[in-house]
Design a protein around this motif. Structure first.
Motif, short mmCIF file in Angstrom:
data_model
loop_
_atom_site.label_atom_id
_atom_site.label_comp_id
_atom_site.label_asym_id
_atom_site.label_seq_id
_atom_site.Cartn_x
_atom_site.Cartn_y
_atom_site.Cartn_z
N UNK A 1 0.85 -1.18 0.00
CA UNK A 1 0.00 0.00 0.00
C UNK A 1 0.89 1.24 0.00
N UNK A 2 0.54 2.20 -0.86
CA UNK A 2 1.35 3.41 -0.96
C UNK A 2 1.47 4.08 0.40
N UNK A 3 2.67 4.53 0.70
CA UNK A 3 2.93 5.23 1.95
C UNK A 3 3.37 4.30 3.08
N UNK A 4 3.37 2.98 2.82
CA UNK A 4 3.84 2.04 3.83
C UNK A 4 5.36 2.18 3.93
N UNK A 5 5.86 2.65 5.06
CA UNK A 5 7.31 2.85 5.16
C UNK A 5 8.04 1.52 5.27
N UNK A 6 9.25 1.44 4.73
CA UNK A 6 10.05 0.22 4.88
C UNK A 6 10.52 0.08 6.32
N UNK A 7 10.74 -1.16 6.72
CA UNK A 7 11.28 -1.42 8.06
C UNK A 7 12.75 -1.03 8.08
#
Length: 112
Positions: free
Chosen positions: A12-18
């Motif tokens: 999903x757009x805007x999901x930040x990477x860990x």
């Protein structure tokens, strides 16, 4: 030959990477640059910060983000150096092993 690789993640757009994903990608980018095939790469901010500019029939239309069709959103790009399309595909496979699920469009760039 140079190729533009356009990455469209399945997240999903805007999901930040860990933090681990960031570390893994940083290591991959460093290695790719050292190997000499990665010329440039950047990630894109969410589409809410962007705009689409279209010209049709002499009229220019500007649409501000966010954009509804999320599976077509560009998450980032890379400009790579490869000896063939097949090699560009193999390098992109390596990238997707680190980046995760998604799709990358590969387009050869006109030579200099």
């Amino acid at each position: 030959m140079r190729y533009l690789c356009i990455y469209k993640p399945s997240k999903t757009e805007g999901t930040p990477p860990t933090e681990q994903e960031m570390a893994d990608m940083g290591k991959f980018i460093e290695q790719a640059r050292a190997e000499g095939w990665l010329l440039a790469t950047e990630g894109c901010l969410p589409s809410v910060t962007g705009a689409r500019v279209r010209r049709a029939g002499g009229t220019i239309t500007v649409t501000d983000g966010p954009f509804a069709e999320t599976r077509e959103l560009i998450g980032g790009f890379a400009l790579i150096q490869a000896n063939s399309k097949e090699e560009a595909i193999e390098l992109t496979r390596r990238f997707l092993q680190v980046a995760g699920d998604g799709e990358t469009e590969i387009r050869q760039v006109h030579g200099r």
